[in-house]
Scaffold this motif. Sequence first.
Motif, PDB file in Angstrom:
ATOM      1  N   UNK A   4      10.311  -7.806  -2.416  1.00 48.03           N
ATOM      2  CA  UNK A   4       9.596  -7.394  -1.215  1.00 48.03           C
ATOM      3  C   UNK A   4       8.115  -7.176  -1.439  1.00 48.03           C
ATOM      4  N   UNK A   5       7.625  -7.481  -2.638  1.00 42.69           N
ATOM      5  CA  UNK A   5       6.198  -7.286  -2.921  1.00 42.69           C
ATOM      6  C   UNK A   5       5.321  -8.121  -1.996  1.00 42.69           C
ATOM      7  N   UNK A   6       5.783  -9.316  -1.627  1.00 45.59           N
ATOM      8  CA  UNK A   6       5.005 -10.148  -0.714  1.00 45.59           C
ATOM      9  C   UNK A   6       4.928  -9.507   0.675  1.00 45.59           C
ATOM     10  N   UNK A   7       6.029  -8.892   1.131  1.00 46.58           N
ATOM     11  CA  UNK A   7       6.017  -8.215   2.428  1.00 46.58           C
ATOM     12  C   UNK A   7       5.088  -7.002   2.395  1.00 46.58           C
ATOM     13  N   UNK A   8       5.058  -6.296   1.267  1.00 45.54           N
ATOM     14  CA  UNK A   8       4.146  -5.159   1.133  1.00 45.54           C
ATOM     15  C   UNK A   8       2.694  -5.626   1.177  1.00 45.54           C
ATOM     16  N   UNK A   9       2.402  -6.760   0.546  1.00 50.25           N
ATOM     17  CA  UNK A   9       1.042  -7.302   0.587  1.00 50.25           C
ATOM     18  C   UNK A   9       0.659  -7.673   2.018  1.00 50.25           C
ATOM     19  N   UNK A  10       1.596  -8.229   2.770  1.00 49.18           N
ATOM     20  CA  UNK A  10       1.328  -8.558   4.172  1.00 49.18           C
ATOM     21  C   UNK A  10       1.029  -7.286   4.971  1.00 49.18           C
ATOM     22  N   UNK A  11       1.774  -6.225   4.696  1.00 45.37           N
ATOM     23  CA  UNK A  11       1.554  -4.967   5.413  1.00 45.37           C
ATOM     24  C   UNK A  11       0.190  -4.380   5.055  1.00 45.37           C
ATOM     25  N   UNK A  12      -0.179  -4.455   3.781  1.00 46.01           N
ATOM     26  CA  UNK A  12      -1.497  -3.986   3.365  1.00 46.01           C
ATOM     27  C   UNK A  12      -2.596  -4.745   4.101  1.00 46.01           C
ATOM     28  N   UNK A  13      -2.405  -6.047   4.262  1.00 42.14           N
ATOM     29  CA  UNK A  13      -3.434  -6.890   4.888  1.00 42.14           C
ATOM     30  C   UNK A  13      -3.649  -6.564   6.361  1.00 42.14           C
ATOM     31  N   UNK A  14      -2.726  -5.826   6.976  1.00 41.17           N
ATOM     32  CA  UNK A  14      -2.898  -5.428   8.370  1.00 41.17           C
ATOM     33  C   UNK A  14      -3.827  -4.227   8.526  1.00 41.17           C
ATOM     34  N   UNK A  15      -4.127  -3.543   7.428  1.00 40.53           N
ATOM     35  CA  UNK A  15      -4.897  -2.306   7.493  1.00 40.53           C
ATOM     36  C   UNK A  15      -6.395  -2.579   7.551  1.00 40.53           C
ATOM     37  N   UNK A  17     -11.873   3.310  -1.954  1.00 37.62           N
ATOM     38  CA  UNK A  17     -10.498   3.662  -1.583  1.00 37.62           C
ATOM     39  C   UNK A  17      -9.541   3.058  -2.597  1.00 37.62           C
ATOM     40  N   UNK A  18      -8.341   3.645  -2.684  1.00 33.13           N
ATOM     41  CA  UNK A  18      -7.338   3.040  -3.555  1.00 33.13           C
ATOM     42  C   UNK A  18      -5.956   3.153  -2.933  1.00 33.13           C
ATOM     43  N   UNK A  19      -5.117   2.187  -3.310  1.00 30.13           N
ATOM     44  CA  UNK A  19      -3.761   2.115  -2.772  1.00 30.13           C
ATOM     45  C   UNK A  19      -2.814   1.686  -3.870  1.00 30.13           C
ATOM     46  N   UNK A  20      -1.560   2.042  -3.726  1.00 24.79           N
ATOM     47  CA  UNK A  20      -0.528   1.536  -4.616  1.00 24.79           C
ATOM     48  C   UNK A  20       0.519   0.813  -3.798  1.00 24.79           C
ATOM     49  N   UNK A  21       0.998  -0.301  -4.334  1.00 20.38           N
ATOM     50  CA  UNK A  21       2.018  -1.116  -3.673  1.00 20.38           C
ATOM     51  C   UNK A  21       3.316  -0.920  -4.435  1.00 20.38           C
ATOM     52  N   UNK A  63      -5.372  11.723 -14.595  1.00 20.95           N
ATOM     53  CA  UNK A  63      -4.574  11.132 -13.526  1.00 20.95           C
ATOM     54  C   UNK A  63      -5.374  11.075 -12.227  1.00 20.95           C
ATOM     55  N   UNK A  64      -5.182   9.997 -11.493  1.00 23.35           N
ATOM     56  CA  UNK A  64      -5.805   9.902 -10.174  1.00 23.35           C
ATOM     57  C   UNK A  64      -4.715   9.716  -9.130  1.00 23.35           C
ATOM     58  N   UNK A  65      -5.002  10.180  -7.926  1.00 23.60           N
ATOM     59  CA  UNK A  65      -4.067   9.982  -6.826  1.00 23.60           C
ATOM     60  C   UNK A  65      -4.607   8.891  -5.904  1.00 23.60           C
ATOM     61  N   UNK A  66      -3.753   8.407  -5.004  1.00 26.16           N
ATOM     62  CA  UNK A  66      -4.136   7.285  -4.138  1.00 26.16           C
ATOM     63  C   UNK A  66      -4.280   7.733  -2.692  1.00 26.16           C
ATOM     64  N   UNK A  67      -5.089   6.981  -1.952  1.00 19.05           N
ATOM     65  CA  UNK A  67      -5.278   7.230  -0.519  1.00 19.05           C
ATOM     66  C   UNK A  67      -4.066   6.774   0.285  1.00 19.05           C
ATOM     67  N   UNK A  68      -3.503   5.637  -0.138  1.00 18.96           N
ATOM     68  CA  UNK A  68      -2.452   4.988   0.640  1.00 18.96           C
ATOM     69  C   UNK A  68      -1.324   4.525  -0.269  1.00 18.96           C
ATOM     70  N   UNK A  69      -0.114   4.601   0.252  1.00 19.40           N
ATOM     71  CA  UNK A  69       1.056   3.989  -0.378  1.00 19.40           C
ATOM     72  C   UNK A  69       1.556   2.917   0.576  1.00 19.40           C
ATOM     73  N   UNK A  70       1.721   1.704   0.066  1.00 18.56           N
ATOM     74  CA  UNK A  70       2.194   0.604   0.906  1.00 18.56           C
ATOM     75  C   UNK A  70       3.503   0.086   0.337  1.00 18.56           C
ATOM     76  N   UNK A 124       7.206  -2.376   1.506  1.00 22.45           N
ATOM     77  CA  UNK A 124       7.553  -3.427   2.466  1.00 22.45           C
ATOM     78  C   UNK A 124       7.862  -2.877   3.852  1.00 22.45           C
ATOM     79  N   UNK A 125       8.165  -1.584   3.944  1.00 24.13           N
ATOM     80  CA  UNK A 125       8.634  -1.012   5.202  1.00 24.13           C
ATOM     81  C   UNK A 125       7.635  -0.116   5.909  1.00 24.13           C
ATOM     82  N   UNK A 126       6.670   0.455   5.178  1.00 20.53           N
ATOM     83  CA  UNK A 126       5.794   1.440   5.817  1.00 20.53           C
ATOM     84  C   UNK A 126       4.493   1.606   5.036  1.00 20.53           C
ATOM     85  N   UNK A 127       3.552   2.272   5.703  1.00 20.49           N
ATOM     86  CA  UNK A 127       2.306   2.700   5.080  1.00 20.49           C
ATOM     87  C   UNK A 127       2.270   4.220   5.145  1.00 20.49           C
ATOM     88  N   UNK A 128       2.036   4.865   4.022  1.00 22.61           N
ATOM     89  CA  UNK A 128       1.971   6.320   3.946  1.00 22.61           C
ATOM     90  C   UNK A 128       0.536   6.712   3.632  1.00 22.61           C
TER      91      UNK A 128
END
Length: 240
Positions: A42-53, A172-176, A193-200, A202-206
Amino acid sequence: MARTEVNACKDTIRNRVWDLLDRHGADAEAGSAHGRIPNFIGADAAADRLAELQVWQDAAVVKAVPDKAQLPARARALREGKLVYMAVPKLAQPQPFYLLDPAELTVAPEEAASSRVAASIARNIGLDELRPVDLIICGSVAVNHAGVRLGKGAGYSDIEVAPLAQAGLISADTTIVHSLQVVDTDILETRHDFSVDLIVTPDEVITCSPPRRPAGLHWDDLSAQQIAAMPILQSLQSGR
């Protein structure tokens, strides 16, 4: 809490997530997910979801890890004309980033985005050549809803981010990740350690809490083995 205790707590979470991925058959690789940044189905679906942001659409410069789960996002960035800095695996070279310029590619973006191909076609660059980064894409073994993440334990992503954060080069930073990698538990943090702005997934963006980024490298937290294995650390240490 002592460093050994912190590491043990982190390893417990890593192993729980790796076991979960194995039980659900969620990793695309043969064998177990253990010991790796999972190449999840589902990594490709997660990349598609990221690209919508909007943060993706506004980004002109992207820095990404070389892991397979982030390959669809790296390829998409190149297809869309974004400049991509990809970390050299294990930061094992003195100039630890591949420069992938979509205007200069001699192969298809999907090929160039592979760490194996990038090693043969891309120019290696150091920190001094990096432009400000609009979006960092990192891999994780586990991440919680506050954006606190765990890699596989070697510290490569944290060491990449620390000098960039110190230089003010990160927007900004995100993890997939797979949904199973998002955990409902506290994760202990060290100074690197660093934290991320977004979690992406295949199903959601947090959207996470305001991110925490290190102010720089904390040399007393780095082992002699880490410094010996990563030329970038040797270079930065000699320049202190």
